[in-house]
Write an enzyme that holds these catalytic residues in place. Structure first.
Site, mmCIF file in Angstrom:
data_model
loop_
_atom_site.group_PDB
_atom_site.id
_atom_site.type_symbol
_atom_site.label_atom_id
_atom_site.label_comp_id
_atom_site.label_asym_id
_atom_site.label_seq_id
_atom_site.Cartn_x
_atom_site.Cartn_y
_atom_site.Cartn_z
ATOM 1 N N GLY A 246 47.082 35.407 91.203
ATOM 2 C CA GLY A 246 46.196 35.631 92.337
ATOM 3 C C GLY A 246 46.733 36.731 93.233
ATOM 4 O O GLY A 246 47.799 37.317 92.973
ATOM 5 N N ASN B 33 50.377 33.630 83.286
ATOM 6 C CA ASN B 33 49.135 32.961 83.670
ATOM 7 C C ASN B 33 48.599 32.218 82.461
ATOM 8 O O ASN B 33 48.919 32.540 81.312
ATOM 9 C CB ASN B 33 48.095 33.976 84.153
ATOM 10 C CG ASN B 33 47.035 33.349 85.041
ATOM 11 O OD1 ASN B 33 47.360 32.572 85.936
ATOM 12 N ND2 ASN B 33 45.772 33.680 84.810
ATOM 13 N N THR C 32 46.186 38.260 102.004
ATOM 14 C CA THR C 32 46.051 39.240 100.938
ATOM 15 C C THR C 32 44.815 38.970 100.101
ATOM 16 O O THR C 32 44.509 37.820 99.793
ATOM 17 C CB THR C 32 47.301 39.212 100.027
ATOM 18 O OG1 THR C 32 48.463 39.443 100.827
ATOM 19 C CG2 THR C 32 47.234 40.275 98.945
ATOM 20 N N HIS D 76 41.959 23.361 108.743
ATOM 21 C CA HIS D 76 40.864 23.470 107.776
ATOM 22 C C HIS D 76 40.124 22.158 107.508
ATOM 23 O O HIS D 76 38.883 22.160 107.480
ATOM 24 C CB HIS D 76 41.380 24.076 106.468
ATOM 25 C CG HIS D 76 41.615 25.543 106.546
ATOM 26 N ND1 HIS D 76 41.820 26.333 105.426
ATOM 27 C CD2 HIS D 76 41.686 26.398 107.608
ATOM 28 C CE1 HIS D 76 42.001 27.586 105.798
ATOM 29 N NE2 HIS D 76 41.934 27.649 107.113
ATOM 30 N N GLU E 260 40.816 23.976 98.102
ATOM 31 C CA GLU E 260 42.275 23.804 98.147
ATOM 32 C C GLU E 260 42.687 22.889 99.298
ATOM 33 O O GLU E 260 43.656 22.129 99.175
ATOM 34 C CB GLU E 260 42.972 25.161 98.252
ATOM 35 C CG GLU E 260 43.003 25.918 96.941
ATOM 36 C CD GLU E 260 43.852 27.177 97.012
ATOM 37 O OE1 GLU E 260 44.676 27.315 97.947
ATOM 38 O OE2 GLU E 260 43.693 28.041 96.121
#
Length: 432
Positions: A20, A42, A160, A223, A368
């Site tokens: 990622g 990966n 990012t 969140h 997530e």
């Protein structure tokens, strides 16, 4: 920027798990004198196939740039020595592994890594663990980790994203401060990780316990109450473009007296889990203000910030509501000719999207966050700690996902609702 302070590269041969944006940026930074051999791994899939094609044409070079003038010199590129499109292909040469995948995948990643018998491996760094990740991984892989140190960072150090090519990356901001801790009280490696973080102009603070570092991730507290409630979930799970914003007050966004109250309740539940394992919980308001984004002293006094934990819940809710009201605009931006400040809170919801097979993919926020909160809840259950507000958020998330699926006859590419619906059929205490 090149490292000159070490005769040998501090991390040695370094393998980064995941591809990622954070992993690509980490590869570029780590290649700057911190590693000898550098590799990425990966699991097989469409993204891995894209990377293989890209690397075949670009000599395994990845690039990272920083968008702010003050950090532009941190950008650059790295030439990978190895790229593995399958964990089964890994060579036994790696001394450091940096795991840049979501924390709920750690067991799966380490199962694959340890099946390769990495005899030179001496440290594993968790880039963005959940609360309790270090403890749980240490107990799950007790035999395999006898000679290996686990280092937890509080969070990834930047913001990012991919460039348009979906391979290379750009970073728009760096965090002020990262906390880190090791599973080994006499750590031989944590100071190297600390120096690496500080080479990026981010303060690094070493704390005594991994769970203390892991609890200093702001998304853990913010969140779930803001983005796992019905209002926010319906902005995310919709076929139509939402015009609401993630950090605005209702009706423009999800912030209400009720979501703030849930934030306080959730923070207290998580604090009990952190305390159970012998670590000091965060002062939520101080953490939000000092480690993330501050407001003017005229808005929140230093005394109220520092004494936040001692106040009754109503005052804690009041102070948090003030804080989120104060950052609807960027209070430190320069007003324009009409006196308007930068609209700080106008962050659009990332919405669910269909993949190439027509299935819906739930965005990282809140998927997530849901998985991390579920992990904390299960840790609390194992410790005998009641977490009714965490459970209510989890159940709201599952109900909204299932409701959308039933209404639209949708299938998900990254959320198996049949499996998830069974996770909460029983809440008995488990042994740690």
């Amino acid at each position: 920027m090149t490292l000159h302070n070490f005769v040998a590269a501090p991390f040695g041969n370094t393998l980064i798990a995941g591809t990622g944006p954070a992993a690509i940026n980490m590869a570029v930074q780590a290649a700057n004198g911190w590693t000898d051999k550098l590799g990425l791994v990966n699991r097989p899939g469409a993204h891995t196939d894209r990377l293989i094609n890209y690397f075949n044409q670009n000599e395994k070079i990845v690039k990272s740039r920083y968008l702010t003038e003050t950090n532009a010199d941190l950008g650059g590129e790295a030439k990978l020595d190895f790229f593995y499109g399958d964990y089964r292909l890994i060579d036994d040469i790696w001394e450091t592994v940096i795991i840049c995948t979501p924390s709920d995948s750690y067991v799966e990643v380490l199962n694959q890594l340890f099946s390769r018998k990495l005899t030179r491996l001496n440290k594993i760094i968790f880039l963005s663990p959940g609360i309790g990740s270090n403890i749980l991984i240490g107990r799950h892989f007790k035999e395999e980790l006898k000679e290996i140190e686990l280092i937890s960072m509080s969070a990834y150090y930047g913001a990012t994203k991919y460039e348009e090519d979906g391979i290379n990356v750009r970073t728009k901001a760096l965090k002020k401060r990262i906390y880190l801790a090791s599973s080994n009280k006499k750590s031989g490696h944590i100071h190297s990780v600390s120096k690496f973080i500080e080479s990026l102009r981010v303060e690094a603070r070493i704390v005594s316990a991994p769970i203390e570092a892991e609890s200093r991730n702001v998304t853990t507290y913010v969140h779930p109450p803001f983005f796992m409630n019905s209002f926010a979930m319906r902005q995310i799970l919709t076929k139509n473009q939402s015009l609401k914003s993630m950090y605005k007050l209702y009706p423009e966004g999800p912030i209400t007296q009720h979501s703030i109250r849930v934030m306080v309740k959730l923070w207290k539940e998580i604090s009990k889990v952190v305390e159970y394992f012998g670590a000091k919980p965060v002062n939520l308001l101080q953490f939000l203000n000092d480690d993330n984004y501050p407001v003017h002293n005229e808005t929140l006094s230093r005394e109220d910030i520092e004494q936040f934990q001692t106040f009754i819940e109503v005052k804690q809710e009041y102070l948090l509501y003030i804080r989120y009201s104060a950052i609807l605009i960027d209070p430190f931006s320069r007003p324009d000719e009409y006196g308007r400040y930068f609209d700080f809170s106008a962050v659009p919801f990332k919405q669910a999207e269909r993949d190439t097979r027509g299935r819906w993919a739930i965005p990282r926020i809140p998927l997530e966050d849901y998985r991390k909160l579920k992990g904390i809840y299960e840790l609390g259950q194992a410790a005998g700690i009641e977490m009714p507000h965490a459970l209510a958020l989890i159940e709201t998330f599952v109900a909204e996902v299932n409701g959308f699926a039933e209404k639209t006859q949708a299938e998900y590419s990254n959320f198996d609702r049949k499996i998830e619906s069974r996770l909460f059929s029983g809440h008995g205490r488990r042994e740690l």
